[in-house]
Design an enzyme around this catalytic site. Structure first.
Site: not given
Length: 655
Positions: A416, A419-420
């Site tokens: 992701c 996300c990261d």
């Protein structure tokens, strides 16, 4: 007077109401909170490092809040937005989201990354038990009394030496220089082994009890802690600092303490910022007419159509919104949407479904029992009876299955980018894949990373022409064709802030330091230095909970088999839509369309089976029976006010 007293009591209760989960706004606030609970309450602090665009973060958020409610008063739960507080993320080495860290006495005692409910519950239980076990103090006088009974030869100086050794071994904040916690326990254990019994402990921290003077006391302490002069003025206001005589440092300290007091008051008045998880499903004695499993475009589209048809559907899914929730780039191929991201689209779909009467159960489905009617949908924490089921669980990421990948998930290996990605600002990263997801991830990462290298096993991308062209032309993105990742390399994670708390028996944590790339034609291997590897090589339908329940497509493993052009499955009353049944297109817009079709199919099936609103039907039949059993009057003559026994005043007998 009574009303005034009740109002006063309600206002007092509100004054002490605090949010179950506290949102941290600054590093200074976090440090103050850690110091308070390490020196004043002894409560463990459980921190959720998250990001708004992170799907797993949204999935675990309601579970985090629910757990905080279950153990209220035994632990402190806080959330840290890594996009806003980079300093805290860097300080504690956050490399994947969500990451949970467990603190006790200002020290980190445990951590893990990912949306694992069982891990979260187990680690929370462990840290609470540890806090309760260490919540002891061995006063000097108790030790003196103990030695007086067990070994009178010990002098006061000898006892003071023993006590000082205990104090010096305490690593937690210990401003009062006391023998406390695990060190005190170990000392008592040694003495018991030597003398047959141990000294008596006292409870170090007592439970907080709000008092009527708490707020005024806090303000007074804030003023006292400023270090400002306390000289009396001529009017006798001895407790008010004389700012005219204060130094610059004292004035700055006074300002800081007042800002802290204002922030504390604001926090106590805050409500939990979990509005997106409202409108939750509540169990009923009546079966649901439609249960929708999945919260992406297919599931939410089905929810909108079913809700507008008056079916009051319940959407069973973690609030992460499927693959669309993870898109950090704008959604450009959905008609009518322009300059809007995936999370924003999912949020609008949820709001629209809620507006028409849909409810949500934020949990993961673990099984379906279709052998009974009504059918049963089993989650980790609930059991939902329903007449029909719409399956819209989408698909989950595939992995490379190479050496080092599993070990470093959460340490630089991720699926992701939204996300990261921001954690690797200014770093060198790899993206593995050649489809639309890989292109989108590369473009997202190129905004913040120093460089992005796309690894693809073929000589052309499978992605759409527009996305592939953007990646090819981007100055920060390079491409390695006909190449695969053979191994992901790592290095031990060093954390200088926690060096004195390292468990030497635990396996060393690793983070990504590089990768071994292999040419698919020559077999030649090369090593590259990178800080993260983002895997985007496709998805597999999330249908494992349907094994043995419905038939699967024999030509496409994992995909549910539907009948003809409909969304009907092999089991009457179960319908499938979105990526669980679509092995060809797999787009957000086609998923939304099939979700609408599934809701229409379910509505028709319920009508054909005569399964309506049982609760309303029961109420109507009950009212009809009541009216029919009254032989004295016909329905036209029935007067509900007379049933009140003449106790209703101010109502005309005839209208």
């Amino acid at each position: 007077m009574l009303r005034f007293a009740l109002l006063l009591l309600s206002m007092t209760a509100l004054a002490y109401a605090r949010p179950i989960v506290r949102q941290i706004r600054s590093t200074h606030e976090f440090d103050r909170l850690m110091k308070k609970h390490s020196t004043q309450t002894g409560l463990p602090v459980i921190v959720d490092f998250y990001s708004d665009g992170c799907g797993p973060c949204r999935m675990i958020a309601p579970i985090f809040k629910k757990l905080a409610q279950e153990v209220e008063g035994k632990a402190v739960f806080v959330k840290v937005d890594t996009n806003q507080l980079h300093e805290l993320s860097s300080r504690y080495g956050v490399r994947s989201l969500p990451t949970f860290k467990f603190f006790l006495g200002g020290r980190k005692v445990n951590e893990f990354s990912g949306a694992g409910e069982q891990q979260l519950r187990q680690f929370t239980k462990d840290v609470i038990q540890k806090a309760e076990w260490e919540n002891v103090v061995l006063p000097m006088e108790n030790l003196v009394s103990y030695y007086g009974q067990q070994d009178a030869s010990k002098t006061t100086k000898d006892i003071e030496k023993v006590y000082k050794k205990c104090v010096d071994q305490v690593k937690d904040e210990n401003p009062d220089k006391l023998c406390v916690g695990a060190v005190a326990r170990n000392l008592a254990k040694s003495l018991k082994k030597k003398y047959g019994s141990g000294p008596e402990f006292e409870q170090r921290f007592l439970p907080e009890e709000p008092s009527t003077n708490e707020q005024s006391g806090d303000k007074k302490k804030a003023g006292e802690g400023s270090g400002g002069p306390k000289k009396s003025n001529k009017k006798g206001n001895s407790d008010k600092p004389n700012l005219h005589l204060a130094t610059k440092e004292e004035l700055l300290a006074e300002i800081e303490s007042r800002l802290d007091a204002e922030r504390d008051a604001q926090v106590e008045e805050e409500e939990d910022d979990e509005a997106e998880f409202e409108h939750g499903w509540e169990p009923s004695e009546w079966p649901e007419r439609v249960a929708i499993i999945g919260g992406g475009p297919a599931g939410l589209s089905a929810a909108i159509y079913a809700a507008r048809a008056g079916l009051k559907p319940v959407v069973v899914a973690p609030p992460m919104g499927g693959q669309l929730q993870g898109k950090g780039v704008d959604v450009e191929n959905y008609p009518g949407l322009f300059n809007v991201t995936g999370p924003a689209v999912v949020s609008l779909m949820r709001q629209q479904a809620i507006a028409y009467g849909a409810t949500f159960e934020a949990d993961v489905v673990v099984g379906i029992d279709a052998s009974v009617r009504p059918m049963k949908v089993k989650t980790n924490s609930s059991l939902i009876e329903t007449h029909s089921i719409i399956v819209a669980t989408g698909a989950e990421s595939n992995w490379l299955n190479v050496k080092g990948e599993y070990e470093m998930r959460g340490g630089g290996v991720s699926s992701c980018a939204t996300c990261d990605g921001h954690i690797y600002r200014g770093k060198h990263v790899l993206v593995v894949g050649g489809g639309d997801t890989a292109m989108e991830d590369a473009l997202v990462l190129a905004r913040t990373s120093e460089s992005v290298t796309v690894i693809h096993r073929r000589d052309t991308f499978r992605a759409s022409k527009v996305l592939a062209q953007r990646v090819s032309e981007h100055p920060s993105i390079s491409i390695k064709w006909n190449t695969v990742v053979a191994e992901i390399l790592g290095k031990p994670l060093s954390s200088p802030n926690d060096s004195e708390n390292v468990d030497l028996d635990a396996p060393a944590e690793k983070v990504v330091s590089g990768a071994v790339l292999k040419d698919v034609y020559t077999g030649e291997e090369t090593k590259v230095d990178v800080d993260a590897v983002f895997v985007a090589i496709g998805h597999t339908p999330t249908t494992s909970f349907l094994e043995g329940v419905v038939d699967f497509n024999p030509e496409h493993a994992g995909y549910v088999l539907t009948q003809g052009t409909s969304t009907k499955t092999s089991v009457p009353g179960i319908f499938a839509c979105g990526d669980v049944a679509d092995s060809i297109y797999r787009q957000a817009i086609t998923s939304a369309g099939s979700g609408a079709a599934a809701a229409l199919d379910a509505e028709r099936w319920l009508s054909e089976e005569g399964l309506g609103n049982e609760e309303s039907d029961f109420e109507a039949e009950l009212l009809a029976d009541i009216m029919a059993n009254d032989g004295r009057r016909s329905a036209e003559e029935y007067n509900v006010y007379e049933e009140a026994g003449g106790r209703v005043s101010g109502v005309k007998e005839e209208l």
